[in-house]
Design an enzyme around this catalytic site. Structure first.
Site, PDB file in Angstrom:
ATOM      1  N   HIS A  27     121.063  49.161 -32.858  1.00 18.06           N
ATOM      2  CA  HIS A  27     120.240  48.095 -33.425  1.00 18.06           C
ATOM      3  C   HIS A  27     119.629  48.570 -34.732  1.00 18.06           C
ATOM      4  O   HIS A  27     119.498  49.766 -34.992  1.00 18.06           O
ATOM      5  CB  HIS A  27     119.142  47.662 -32.450  1.00 18.06           C
ATOM      6  N   CYS A  28     119.282  47.588 -35.586  1.00 17.61           N
ATOM      7  CA  CYS A  28     118.505  47.875 -36.788  1.00 17.61           C
ATOM      8  C   CYS A  28     117.153  47.194 -36.615  1.00 17.61           C
ATOM      9  O   CYS A  28     116.696  46.995 -35.494  1.00 17.61           O
ATOM     10  CB  CYS A  28     119.241  47.415 -38.039  1.00 17.61           C
ATOM     11  N   MET A  29     116.501  46.821 -37.701  1.00 18.12           N
ATOM     12  CA  MET A  29     115.162  46.257 -37.587  1.00 18.12           C
ATOM     13  C   MET A  29     115.143  44.876 -36.940  1.00 18.12           C
ATOM     14  O   MET A  29     114.152  44.481 -36.336  1.00 18.12           O
ATOM     15  CB  MET A  29     114.502  46.181 -38.968  1.00 18.12           C
TER      16      MET A  29
END
Length: 461
Positions: A27-29
């Site tokens: 995942h990213c932000m």
């Protein structure tokens, strides 16, 4: 919207073919990234229709599920637990029939190397800004050396983390990738002469570390396939580190250093000579890049500029896209204020809930929930971003560069990370002016041109 991460995780996994269909989770932000063994098993429409899912980006075997900041961390943890319990299927890359472009595949893999580093870059960047403020004001002089060490340590050793993640992403042993990449930042390289000059610790930066770890992964696989099993534990790591380390010292560091220098020189030249045009182009095109997930390809460029100059001059320009998006969403909200139909009331509710995130630089809720479904407001939002980028770029042409000491945040959240060649005050003023320009142009363009006829909410206008 689901408030229960467990329920959201269960619903997402059900629509991507179940936990057993998931090869890897990241995942990213704002986005949950799932690499799937069988992409054909995905219920695309059902996934997009889930409460709490703001959008879905499809890229070959990968699905990026936009959930928003905060929520994505909790949902990812739940998804990882279920996938681990189900076991790991055959990787999607080995199955026939997958369709994805080499460029998008490369972008996705580079993102997998750098995205996990963003939280540390943000934290250290903010601490660096606080430390600079304390130094300028003379406050807490006993604390500033400690803050300086804490803020600078990660960036000084970022090559090691890049090497570790690169080897992990490309199928090598992570610690060997980190070991070879560590050569780039080791102080002792100053005693090594390559191409007639002494090397400098850190020469080549993250680009050199990335290349070194890629080479180490290739060497490791080649050696492992040729040595007897009984000698593998001794010979494979030794030959990998030796061969890759020598090539790094006598080739990659010098070459990557030249490339990194060229990146910095090009960025400075572009802003000094064509800053307004560059800002117009970058600010106007960034929303489509975010929509496609291709904005992650710029992370190595940002990181290289931060290593070289202490800040990246590109991020403030790109952040203007979010300002245009906010202005466009506000115009949609105002234009539809007299429409009491249920779809319009739902859209206005979406705008109210997504605007705080948009102001803080998280654009996906507004992209997938508002402007993109309506069609024209997405284009007028891009116009607002272009105007804001041109504003910041124009001041760069006048000699005031605006930079960010870390990557990740944008919008109002970027203010604590701003600096530039004329200090933080000038950078904040120019950046704030760019945001206001983006808000205003995005609003006016959408209000005037975004609704040439009565829009059908939920479908392109």
């Amino acid at each position: 919207m689901h408030n229960d991460p467990a329920s959201t995780a269960t619903a997402v996994l059900h629509r991507v073919g179940g936990p057993a269909n998931v090869v890897s989770v990241a995942h990213c932000m704002t986005r949950l990234r799932l690499t799937l063994a069988d992409p054909a098993a995905v219920d695309e429409e059902g996934l997009r229709a889930l409460p709490g899912v703001l959008g879905v980006v499809s890229d070959g075997p990968t699905r990026q599920v936009v959930l928003g900041p905060g929520v994505v961390d909790e949902v990812t943890a739940e998804v990882e637990a279920r996938v681990a319990a189900a076991g790991r299927p055959e990787p999607a890359a080995t199955r026939p029939g997958e369709r994805t472009t080499p460029v998008r595949t490369a972008v996705r893999r580079v993102a997998n190397v750098f995205v996990p580093l963003i939280p540390a870059l943000i934290g250290c960047g903010i601490l660096s800004g606080v430390n600079g403020l304390l130094l300028n004001t003379g406050l807490l002089p006993a604390l500033t050396p400690a803050l300086s060490a804490i803020a600078a340590a990660f960036l000084a050793l970022i090559a090691v983390f890049v090497g570790h993640n690169t080897a992990k992403e490309f199928g090598g042993t992570p610690v060997l990738g980190g070991a070879v990449a560590a050569v780039v930042v080791y102080p002792g390289v100053a005693k090594v002469t390559a191409f007639g000059t002494h090397l400098a610790p850190g020469q080549g930066g993250v680009l050199g570390a990335l290349a070194a770890a890629l080479l180490a992964t290739r060497v490791e696989k080649w050696v492992r396939g040729r040595v007897p099993d009984a000698l593998d534990v001794l010979l494979t790591p030794t030959v990998t580190v030796l061969v890759s380390g020598l090539v790094t010292l006598y080739g990659l560091m010098y070459t990557a250093g030249a490339v990194a220098t060229a990146v910095g020189t090009a960025a400075n030249w572009l802003l000094a000579t064509a800053g307004a045009a560059a800002g117009l182009l970058l600010g106007g095109l960034f929303l489509p890049l975010v929509m496609l997930g291709l904005h992650q390809a710029l992370i190595p460029v940002h990181t290289t500029l931060i290593e070289q100059q202490g800040y990246t001059v590109l991020l403030p320009l790109l952040a203007m896209a979010g300002a245009g998006q906010v202005g466009a969403a506000l115009a949609v909200y105002v234009r539809l204020r007299h429409d009491a139909s249920l779809p319009t009331l739902s859209l206005r509710t979406t705008i109210r809930s997504a605007l705080p995130a948009g102001l803080l630089g998280v654009g996906e809720p507004l992209i997938y929930g508002v402007s993109l479904p309506l069609g024209r407001p997405f284009l007028t939002a891009c116009a607002g971003g272009a105007a804001g980028g041109a504003f910041v770029g124009f001041f760069a042409m006048l000699g005031t560069k605006v930079g960010a000491t870390a990557i990740g945040p944008s919008g109002w959240a970027l203010f604590p990370l701003l600096t530039g060649n004329r200090g933080a005050g000038a950078a904040v003023a120019v950046y704030g002016g760019g945001l206001l320009t983006g808000y205003l142009v995005g609003f006016l363009a959408t209000y005037v041109f975004g609704f040439p006829r009565r829009p059908r909410v939920g479908a392109p206008a």
